[in-house]
Design a protein around this motif. Structure first.
Motif, PDB file in Angstrom:
ATOM      1  N   ASN A  22       0.833  -1.211   0.000  1.00  0.00           N
ATOM      2  CA  ASN A  22       0.000   0.000   0.000  1.00  0.00           C
ATOM      3  C   ASN A  22       0.864   1.256   0.000  1.00  0.00           C
ATOM      4  O   ASN A  22       0.561   2.233  -0.695  1.00  0.00           O
ATOM      5  CB  ASN A  22      -0.902   0.033   1.239  1.00  0.00           C
ATOM      6  N   LYS A  58       1.938   1.613  -3.411  1.00  0.00           N
ATOM      7  CA  LYS A  58       0.821   1.882  -4.318  1.00  0.00           C
ATOM      8  C   LYS A  58       0.302   3.313  -4.180  1.00  0.00           C
ATOM      9  O   LYS A  58      -0.002   3.971  -5.171  1.00  0.00           O
ATOM     10  CB  LYS A  58      -0.307   0.879  -4.017  1.00  0.00           C
ATOM     11  N   TYR A  59       0.211   3.797  -2.916  1.00  0.00           N
ATOM     12  CA  TYR A  59      -0.410   5.109  -2.694  1.00  0.00           C
ATOM     13  C   TYR A  59       0.611   6.249  -2.575  1.00  0.00           C
ATOM     14  O   TYR A  59       0.347   7.256  -1.961  1.00  0.00           O
ATOM     15  CB  TYR A  59      -1.315   5.059  -1.456  1.00  0.00           C
ATOM     16  N   ASP A 107       5.202   6.164   4.590  1.00  0.00           N
ATOM     17  CA  ASP A 107       5.370   6.561   3.187  1.00  0.00           C
ATOM     18  C   ASP A 107       5.231   8.073   3.042  1.00  0.00           C
ATOM     19  O   ASP A 107       4.894   8.772   4.004  1.00  0.00           O
ATOM     20  CB  ASP A 107       4.353   5.827   2.302  1.00  0.00           C
ATOM     21  N   ILE A 128      -4.205  10.070   4.249  1.00  0.00           N
ATOM     22  CA  ILE A 128      -5.627   9.715   4.429  1.00  0.00           C
ATOM     23  C   ILE A 128      -6.291  10.777   5.291  1.00  0.00           C
ATOM     24  O   ILE A 128      -5.769  11.163   6.345  1.00  0.00           O
ATOM     25  CB  ILE A 128      -5.762   8.332   5.121  1.00  0.00           C
ATOM     26  N   TYR A 165     -13.887  -1.136   2.441  1.00  0.00           N
ATOM     27  CA  TYR A 165     -13.871   0.333   2.507  1.00  0.00           C
ATOM     28  C   TYR A 165     -12.689   0.873   1.720  1.00  0.00           C
ATOM     29  O   TYR A 165     -11.542   0.499   1.938  1.00  0.00           O
ATOM     30  CB  TYR A 165     -13.779   0.824   3.960  1.00  0.00           C
ATOM     31  N   ARG A 166     -12.991   1.766   0.794  1.00  0.00           N
ATOM     32  CA  ARG A 166     -11.932   2.420   0.037  1.00  0.00           C
ATOM     33  C   ARG A 166     -12.217   3.912   0.076  1.00  0.00           C
ATOM     34  O   ARG A 166     -13.364   4.330   0.009  1.00  0.00           O
ATOM     35  CB  ARG A 166     -11.925   1.955  -1.422  1.00  0.00           C
ATOM     36  N   VAL A 167     -11.169   4.711   0.206  1.00  0.00           N
ATOM     37  CA  VAL A 167     -11.382   6.154   0.253  1.00  0.00           C
ATOM     38  C   VAL A 167     -11.897   6.585  -1.114  1.00  0.00           C
ATOM     39  O   VAL A 167     -11.346   6.194  -2.152  1.00  0.00           O
ATOM     40  CB  VAL A 167     -10.078   6.891   0.606  1.00  0.00           C
ATOM     41  N   GLY A 221      -7.824  -2.113  -6.384  1.00  0.00           N
ATOM     42  CA  GLY A 221      -7.936  -2.747  -5.064  1.00  0.00           C
ATOM     43  C   GLY A 221      -9.375  -3.029  -4.706  1.00  0.00           C
ATOM     44  O   GLY A 221     -10.296  -2.528  -5.347  1.00  0.00           O
ATOM     45  N   PHE A 222      -9.563  -3.854  -3.659  1.00  0.00           N
ATOM     46  CA  PHE A 222     -10.907  -4.245  -3.205  1.00  0.00           C
ATOM     47  C   PHE A 222     -11.282  -3.639  -1.858  1.00  0.00           C
ATOM     48  O   PHE A 222     -12.411  -3.741  -1.406  1.00  0.00           O
ATOM     49  CB  PHE A 222     -10.978  -5.769  -3.019  1.00  0.00           C
ATOM     50  N   GLY A 223     -10.299  -3.098  -1.163  1.00  0.00           N
ATOM     51  CA  GLY A 223     -10.571  -2.557   0.179  1.00  0.00           C
ATOM     52  C   GLY A 223     -10.678  -3.639   1.226  1.00  0.00           C
ATOM     53  O   GLY A 223     -11.440  -3.508   2.188  1.00  0.00           O
ATOM     54  N   GLY A 238      -7.557  -5.532   2.083  1.00  0.00           N
ATOM     55  CA  GLY A 238      -6.206  -5.820   2.578  1.00  0.00           C
ATOM     56  C   GLY A 238      -6.042  -5.398   4.030  1.00  0.00           C
ATOM     57  O   GLY A 238      -5.573  -6.183   4.872  1.00  0.00           O
ATOM     58  N   LEU A 239      -6.450  -4.164   4.361  1.00  0.00           N
ATOM     59  CA  LEU A 239      -6.282  -3.675   5.734  1.00  0.00           C
ATOM     60  C   LEU A 239      -7.188  -4.419   6.704  1.00  0.00           C
ATOM     61  O   LEU A 239      -6.820  -4.673   7.844  1.00  0.00           O
ATOM     62  CB  LEU A 239      -6.565  -2.171   5.809  1.00  0.00           C
TER      63      LEU A 239
HETATM   64  P1  ADP Z   1      -7.061  -1.586  -1.169  1.00  0.00           P
HETATM   65  O1  ADP Z   1      -7.037  -2.910  -1.854  1.00  0.00           O
HETATM   66  O2  ADP Z   1      -8.131  -0.687  -1.665  1.00  0.00           O
HETATM   67  O3  ADP Z   1      -5.738  -0.928  -1.112  1.00  0.00           O
HETATM   68  P2  ADP Z   1      -6.829  -1.772   1.699  1.00  0.00           P
HETATM   69  O4  ADP Z   1      -7.739  -2.427   2.662  1.00  0.00           O
HETATM   70  O5  ADP Z   1      -5.432  -2.212   1.675  1.00  0.00           O
HETATM   71  O6  ADP Z   1      -7.526  -1.918   0.299  1.00  0.00           O
HETATM   72  O7  ADP Z   1      -6.874  -0.230   1.977  1.00  0.00           O
HETATM   73  C1  ADP Z   1      -8.115   0.390   2.183  1.00  0.00           C
HETATM   74  C2  ADP Z   1      -8.063   1.839   1.727  1.00  0.00           C
HETATM   75  O8  ADP Z   1      -7.179   2.573   2.586  1.00  0.00           O
HETATM   76  C3  ADP Z   1      -7.464   2.050   0.378  1.00  0.00           C
HETATM   77  O9  ADP Z   1      -8.449   1.923  -0.633  1.00  0.00           O
HETATM   78  C4  ADP Z   1      -6.898   3.438   0.443  1.00  0.00           C
HETATM   79  O10 ADP Z   1      -7.897   4.370   0.176  1.00  0.00           O
HETATM   80  C5  ADP Z   1      -6.485   3.568   1.885  1.00  0.00           C
HETATM   81  N1  ADP Z   1      -5.043   3.330   2.095  1.00  0.00           N
HETATM   82  C6  ADP Z   1      -4.458   2.199   2.535  1.00  0.00           C
HETATM   83  N2  ADP Z   1      -3.118   2.364   2.660  1.00  0.00           N
HETATM   84  C7  ADP Z   1      -2.858   3.644   2.296  1.00  0.00           C
HETATM   85  C8  ADP Z   1      -1.666   4.445   2.237  1.00  0.00           C
HETATM   86  N3  ADP Z   1      -0.466   3.938   2.560  1.00  0.00           N
HETATM   87  N4  ADP Z   1      -1.772   5.716   1.831  1.00  0.00           N
HETATM   88  C9  ADP Z   1      -2.988   6.230   1.518  1.00  0.00           C
HETATM   89  N5  ADP Z   1      -4.143   5.532   1.546  1.00  0.00           N
HETATM   90  C10 ADP Z   1      -4.081   4.253   1.938  1.00  0.00           C
END
Ligand code: ADP
Length: 624
Positions: free
Chosen positions: A527, A530-531, A556, A561, A574-576, A586-588, A590-591
């Motif tokens: 992540n 990616k972000y 990072d 966020i 949940y995805r922002v 992504g699917f939201g 992973g976290l």
């Molecule tokens: P995804 O597969 O969408 O990345 P995650 O569950 O890993 O799903 O993350 C959920 C959401 O949290 C992401 O869609 C993103 O909006 C936000 N996010 C996660 N990690 C970061 C990061 N390092 N920087 C910014 N936003 C993040």
């Protein structure tokens, strides 16, 4: 003979005199005999004793000069002066005076003319009774009476005192007059039944009689009366107490009536009952199962829908009876949540299975919220149970579908990945063969996309395993430092456009599932890459915390966020939702999986992030 007669006469007189003196001496009232000029001729013993004088001090003295004129009272002087000439008497003349030796005395004086038959002298017999103590006692009694009367008069509620068999009103206060709507002149010193005839017809006179005769208290609450109020008749609700009133000797001499106007409370109460009825009426029509409970959580109402669903009567469900219907597997967690809400007043929410009248368990979403009073104390609870059985079944179907699809996708993707790797190996082992650049670039791109695809499929599979409780846990002792280094090395190879830095030294080991923890690290570092923009740094830190925990942080310099999203990003799917964020695949989940994994390992997650500055995700794990 004459001498003999005179002797016997003298003797008789002597005896008579002695007899009279003896009588005077035994009389317990101080007596004085005065001559016509008010000079003291004699006094009895009790006089000397009472006024602390002796015969020598007073014999022959004028009463008005006695003891420096202390007996010179104008009223007494007037009366005494008329007594002999006008043949009057002094009857119960009360005199209060301060005697220098005796202090304040209250005297009751009676006087009469007496005639000394021998000398024909007119004399005055003065009886002087010391009534100081009697008077004091009387004063005290009337003082007490005054205090009591004042208490009645000043009482903030209606009160009156009646005396005798006829209940003659002795004292009545302003609130009572206001309630009855009459003046004190109409009521005081009259039998109550004469001035308030309704007392008879309503039967209250019999109650008063009973209290007076039997001496037992009468109490009645919230009695309905029609009373005059602001010029009209109005229904008022009164609480009454009739108490027998006893004198010093314990004999009932009257009745005290105390009366509280509780109209406002009764009306409020009735209104509440009405509201409750209305609420029940509405609740019975609702498709939801609705209940209410008191502040302690004892259920006191279930709507018809609830009763019909369970097939049980209210008596069986109330208090804790309803808990028998909850699925035994769901009860322990539910009990913890419900009890926590009762003590904190926080809303309650839980998903659980409830048994219906046919004995089948159905999934429900159970919610409750506390109604607080103005002081913030819980007054009652109101709760709903919504059946979500079909939603649950749908969810299960969807989960099964995702699981199946993920499985089906995984096989070809793994094959593609294998072929790509094979092609790359062939190219690497034939460096002399020159291939077009687009060919090698495309192959690299395919490899990237396959990696991403594999990660998504793995996440989906993990999620369905987690949901169905099939995510196995193979615990081993893990050196976190080694694990983090391995993951970073792998990710450096596949993500050459980001610089992944690492800070950490010799640390404790943890017990856990290596694959799952590896997945958490891949997810967090993935992540972070990616972000954030290409060319930025990612910093991974491993450090000890509180001597018995190891803390891993991934920092990072990415998009960051927003505060409002920080709480939710650990929720599944949940995805922002920003323009920027939508561009990342992504699917939201992973976290969500990472947090679940860390929690299952006895650790915790934290996040610090600032929009457009960067994020730091950290988790701690207990040392082995
Ligand atoms: P995804 O597969 O969408 O990345 P995650 O569950 O890993 O799903 O993350 C959920 C959401 O949290 C992401 O869609 C993103 O909006 C936000 N996010 C996660 N990690 C970061 C990061 N390092 N920087 C910014 N936003 C993040």
């Amino acid at each position: 003979m004459v001498n003999q007669e005179i002797n016997s006469l003298n003797e008789n007189i002597k005896v008579a005199l002695h007899y009279a003196e003896r009588i005077i001496a035994t009389i317990r009232v101080p007596l004085l005999v005065l001559d016509k000029d008010f000079n003291i001729k004699s006094a009895n013993k009790i006089f000397y004793k009472t006024f602390s004088v002796n015969e020598g001090q007073i014999a022959g003295q004028n009463i008005f000069q006695l003891s420096n004129g202390q007996w010179d009272f104008p009223e007494l002087r007037d009366l005494l002066q008329n007594l002999l000439p006008l043949k009057t008497k002094i009857l119960d003349l009360e005199i209060t005076s301060n005697f220098s030796l005796l202090g304040k005395k209250v005297l009751l004086i009676n006087a009469n003319e007496i005639i000394n038959k021998l000398s024909n002298e007119k004399l005055i017999l003065l009886a002087i009774e010391d009534v100081t103590e009697r008077r004091l006692l009387k004063e005290k009694e009337s003082e007490i009476q005054d205090v009591f009367t004042n208490m009645v008069i000043q009482a903030p509620f209606a009160m009156m005192v009646m005396r005798g068999f006829d209940h003659i009103i002795d004292v009545i206060n302003e609130p009572a007059l206001k309630l009855i709507g009459k003046s004190s002149a109409d009521l005081v010193n009259k039998p109550i039944a004469d001035s308030i005839p309704k007392i008879k017809s309503s039967g209250y006179i019999n109650i008063l009689d009973k209290v007076f005769i039997e001496g037992e208290r009468y109490v009645a609450t919230e009695q309905r009366f029609v009373l005059p109020h602001l010029g009209a008749k109005e229904v008022r609700y009164l609480s009454l107490v009739f108490d027998p009133f006893k004198n010093k000797e314990g004999v009932i001499t009257g009745v005290i009536a105390v009366c509280n106007d509780v109209t406002t409370q009764v009306i409020a109460h009735k209104k509440m009952e009405e509201n409750e009825m209305r609420f029940h009426l509405i609740a019975d029509f609702m498709p939801e199962k609705i209940w209410t409970a008191d502040a302690e959580g004892n259920k006191n109402y279930f709507n018809n829908r609830y009763l019909n669903f369970t097939g049980l009567p209210f008596a069986d469900l109330k208090n804790w009876g309803w808990k028998q219907l909850i699925h035994p597997e769901d009860w322990p967690e539910n009990e913890i949540l419900w009890r926590a809400s009762i003590s904190s007043g926080e809303d309650y929410e839980n998903m659980l299975r409830i048994r219906n009248a046919e004995g089948e368990y159905k999934w429900h979403m159970s919610r409750a919220t506390a109604l607080l009073d103005e002081a913030g104390h819980i007054q009652m609870w109101i709760g709903t149970k919504t059946e979500i059985q079909s939603v649950k079944e749908e969810e299960e179907k969807r989960a099964n579908f995702i699981k199946m699809v993920s499985h089906e996708l995984k096989t070809p993707v793994t094959s593609i990945k294998g072929y790509v790797q094979l092609l790359q190996l062939i190219i690497d082992s034939h460096p002399q063969t020159s291939l077009p650049e687009t060919f090698t670039n495309s192959l690299e791109r395919i490899s990237d996309l396959i990696n991403r695809q594999t990660r998504l499929i793995n996440e989906m599979l993990d999620l369905s395993r987690l949901d169905s409780g099939q995510l196995e846990f193979h615990s081993t002792e893990i050196n976190m430092l080694n694990l983090v280094t391995e993951v970073i090395e792998d990710l450096r190879l596949t993500n050459p456009k980001h610089k992944i830095n690492f800070v950490g030294n010799k640390l404790c080991k943890v017990n856990g599932d290596k694959n799952q923890l590896e997945q958490v690290l891949v997810n967090l570092i993935g992540n972070a890459i990616k972000y954030s923009a290409e060319g930025t740094d990612v910093l991974v830190t491993v450090a000890m915390q509180d001597q018995n925990k190891v803390k891993v942080s991934v920092k990072d310099q990415g998009i960051g966020i927003d505060k409002k999203d920080q709480e939710n990003i650990f929720d599944r799917f949940y995805r922002v939702s920003g323009k920027n964020e939508q561009t990342y695949p992504g699917f939201g989940i992973g976290l969500y999986i990472s947090k679940e994994t860390v929690t299952r390992h006895g650790g915790s997650f934290s996040l610090e992030s600032e929009k457009n500055v960067g994020s730091t995700f950290s988790f701690t794990l207990p040392c082995a």
